[in-house]
Enzyme design. Structure first.
Site, mmCIF file in Angstrom:
data_model
loop_
_atom_site.group_PDB
_atom_site.id
_atom_site.type_symbol
_atom_site.label_atom_id
_atom_site.label_comp_id
_atom_site.label_asym_id
_atom_site.label_seq_id
_atom_site.Cartn_x
_atom_site.Cartn_y
_atom_site.Cartn_z
ATOM 1 N N CYS A 113 0.854 -1.193 0.000
ATOM 2 C CA CYS A 113 0.000 0.000 0.000
ATOM 3 C C CYS A 113 0.884 1.235 0.000
ATOM 4 O O CYS A 113 2.104 1.140 0.077
ATOM 5 C CB CYS A 113 -0.971 0.025 1.169
ATOM 6 S SG CYS A 113 -2.346 1.182 0.823
ATOM 7 N N LYS A 188 -11.977 -5.254 3.097
ATOM 8 C CA LYS A 188 -11.366 -4.383 4.115
ATOM 9 C C LYS A 188 -12.295 -3.206 4.356
ATOM 10 O O LYS A 188 -12.627 -2.465 3.438
ATOM 11 C CB LYS A 188 -10.002 -3.893 3.635
ATOM 12 C CG LYS A 188 -9.308 -2.970 4.629
ATOM 13 C CD LYS A 188 -7.943 -2.550 4.138
ATOM 14 C CE LYS A 188 -7.277 -1.605 5.126
ATOM 15 N NZ LYS A 188 -5.950 -1.190 4.660
ATOM 16 N N ARG A 198 -2.490 3.429 13.162
ATOM 17 C CA ARG A 198 -2.048 4.667 12.514
ATOM 18 C C ARG A 198 -0.965 5.345 13.325
ATOM 19 O O ARG A 198 -0.118 6.044 12.776
ATOM 20 C CB ARG A 198 -3.235 5.577 12.241
ATOM 21 C CG ARG A 198 -4.066 4.936 11.144
ATOM 22 C CD ARG A 198 -5.308 5.665 10.779
ATOM 23 N NE ARG A 198 -6.047 4.821 9.834
ATOM 24 C CZ ARG A 198 -7.286 5.003 9.491
ATOM 25 N NH1 ARG A 198 -7.972 6.005 10.002
ATOM 26 N NH2 ARG A 198 -7.856 4.192 8.637
ATOM 27 N N ARG A 210 -10.982 7.372 4.577
ATOM 28 C CA ARG A 210 -10.741 6.393 3.515
ATOM 29 C C ARG A 210 -12.042 5.748 3.007
ATOM 30 O O ARG A 210 -12.018 4.704 2.394
ATOM 31 C CB ARG A 210 -9.772 5.319 4.024
ATOM 32 C CG ARG A 210 -8.417 5.879 4.415
ATOM 33 C CD ARG A 210 -7.339 4.818 4.469
ATOM 34 N NE ARG A 210 -6.023 5.431 4.599
ATOM 35 C CZ ARG A 210 -5.299 5.446 5.713
ATOM 36 N NH1 ARG A 210 -5.731 4.827 6.792
ATOM 37 N NH2 ARG A 210 -4.119 6.041 5.757
ATOM 38 N N GLU A 226 -16.686 -8.260 -3.466
ATOM 39 C CA GLU A 226 -15.266 -7.876 -3.474
ATOM 40 C C GLU A 226 -14.375 -9.118 -3.542
ATOM 41 O O GLU A 226 -13.399 -9.171 -4.293
ATOM 42 C CB GLU A 226 -14.909 -7.069 -2.207
ATOM 43 C CG GLU A 226 -15.324 -5.607 -2.238
ATOM 44 C CD GLU A 226 -14.368 -4.730 -3.052
ATOM 45 O OE1 GLU A 226 -13.469 -5.268 -3.717
ATOM 46 O OE2 GLU A 226 -14.542 -3.504 -3.021
ATOM 47 N N LYS A 241 -10.947 -8.010 7.009
ATOM 48 C CA LYS A 241 -10.308 -7.112 7.970
ATOM 49 C C LYS A 241 -11.249 -5.996 8.343
ATOM 50 O O LYS A 241 -11.775 -5.363 7.425
ATOM 51 C CB LYS A 241 -9.021 -6.542 7.350
ATOM 52 C CG LYS A 241 -8.261 -5.585 8.252
ATOM 53 C CD LYS A 241 -7.092 -4.948 7.513
ATOM 54 C CE LYS A 241 -6.338 -4.028 8.470
ATOM 55 N NZ LYS A 241 -5.276 -3.280 7.830
HETATM 56 ZN ZN LIG Z 1 -3.150 2.155 2.733
#
Ligand SMILES: [Zn+2]
Length: 316
Positions: A113, A188, A198, A210, A226, A241
């Site tokens: 990511c 997710k 974070r 997000r 998905e 997740k």
């Molecule tokens: Zn990310």
């Protein structure tokens, strides 16, 4: 029913769900420098580590018989284009090489990511105030390829862009890495339970959230869609997740799809248990094992968990 519950010997004979350290993957956070081992305040027992310390940690992980590690990087510097994510000498790429060299045989999974590497903290390229899907795919493919080149065993895209599994599969195959499997973070959710992570990965978005790419926690059917799409694109394994608030979806995915299913017991799940333990409200070992057992019972074959070490010790 009580006849089969009358002693530990009988209970263990008929126990339906067994935990094994081989099924755990420990998330690890690697940072620049030397001799650094900085505890993450909200996740006691977890650290940001420089590569030398990470190698020591990985040696211990291997000796405990844990299935593997998944790496998250804290780069020296961040920019608009997440260049640290796909640099050949990036922090994760260096860490992979060091673990390969010093801890042979340990399974290395890499998180693919951009949010740890962008100055704005979002998972991709920002265009008109939102993450641009297709430009981000190119970064992800480059990152996955750089991880494979460094020696990763499995790449695990966590960004939730559309089409990322196909893009990564294509890049790997075109460069001679046909044998590297993809573990896709397929379902997710935009979850509040990522909060402590974070801090650990220094990846909080600087603006907005997000929700334009991660899933709405209310949507179970969409999660199956998905997963289906990621498998069509070539994912070898899929992940749900977080884990505990989404056990129904692990269970449903297990019923529908004959592939290995991973679940990520995320930072907030870990922190909640640890906070209660520290207050004397819950027993550490029992809370840990019950949470891991529930996730396994729901149908996960693989669990990414910050409890991997203490659980492995307890399970012997
Ligand atoms: Zn990310």
């Amino acid at each position: 029913m009580r006849r089969l519950r009358s002693s530990e010997a009988i209970r263990s004979l008929v126990r339906e769900t067994l935990l094994h350290p081989r099924r755990f993957i420990l998330p690890l956070f690697v940072c620049p420098g030397e001799g650094i081992r900085r505890e993450i305040g909200s996740m006691p027992g977890n650290y940001q580590m420089s590569i030398d310390e990470l190698v020591k940690e990985c040696t211990e992980v291997r000796s405990l018989g844990i299935g593997g590690v998944i790496l998250f990087g804290l780069p020296e510097s961040k920019d608009e284009i997440a260049s640290g994510a796909y640099a050949d000498d990036g922090i994760v790429q260096q860490a992979i090489r060091a673990i390969r060299r010093e801890v042979p045989g340990l399974l290395i999974v890499t998180d693919v990511c951009n949010c740890e590497y962008t100055s704005h903290g979002h998972c991709g390229y920002i265009k008109d105030g939102d993450v641009d899907n297709d430009t981000t795919l190119q970064w992800l493919a480059k990152s996955a390829l750089s991880h494979a080149r460094a020696g990763a065993d499995i790449v695990a895209p966590s960004d939730m862009m559309d089409g990322r599994v196909a893009a990564i599969r294509q890049a790997l195959d075109a460069n001679g890495f046909e044998r590297i499997p993809i573990l896709s973070y397929a379902a997710k959710f935009a979850s509040v339970f990522y909060g402590p992570f974070r801090e650990a990965a220094d990846s909080a978005p600087q603006f907005g959230d997000r929700r334009s790419y991660q899933m709405d926690p209310a949507n179970g059917r969409e999660a199956m869609r998905e997963i289906e799409l990621d498998l069509e694109e070539g994912a070898d394994m899929i992940m749900v997740k977080p884990a505990m608030p989404y056990l129904d979806l692990i269970c449903e995915a297990r019923r529908r799809f004959d592939v290995p299913i991973a679940a990520y017991q995320v930072s907030g799940e870990y922190s909640m248990i640890m906070a209660a333990v520290r207050n004397g409200w819950l027993d550490h070992d029992r809370a840990m094992l019950e949470s891991l057992t529930s996730i396994t019972r729901a149908g996960a074959t693989i669990i990414l968990t910050y409890f991997a070490k203490p659980a492995a010790r307890l399970l012997g």
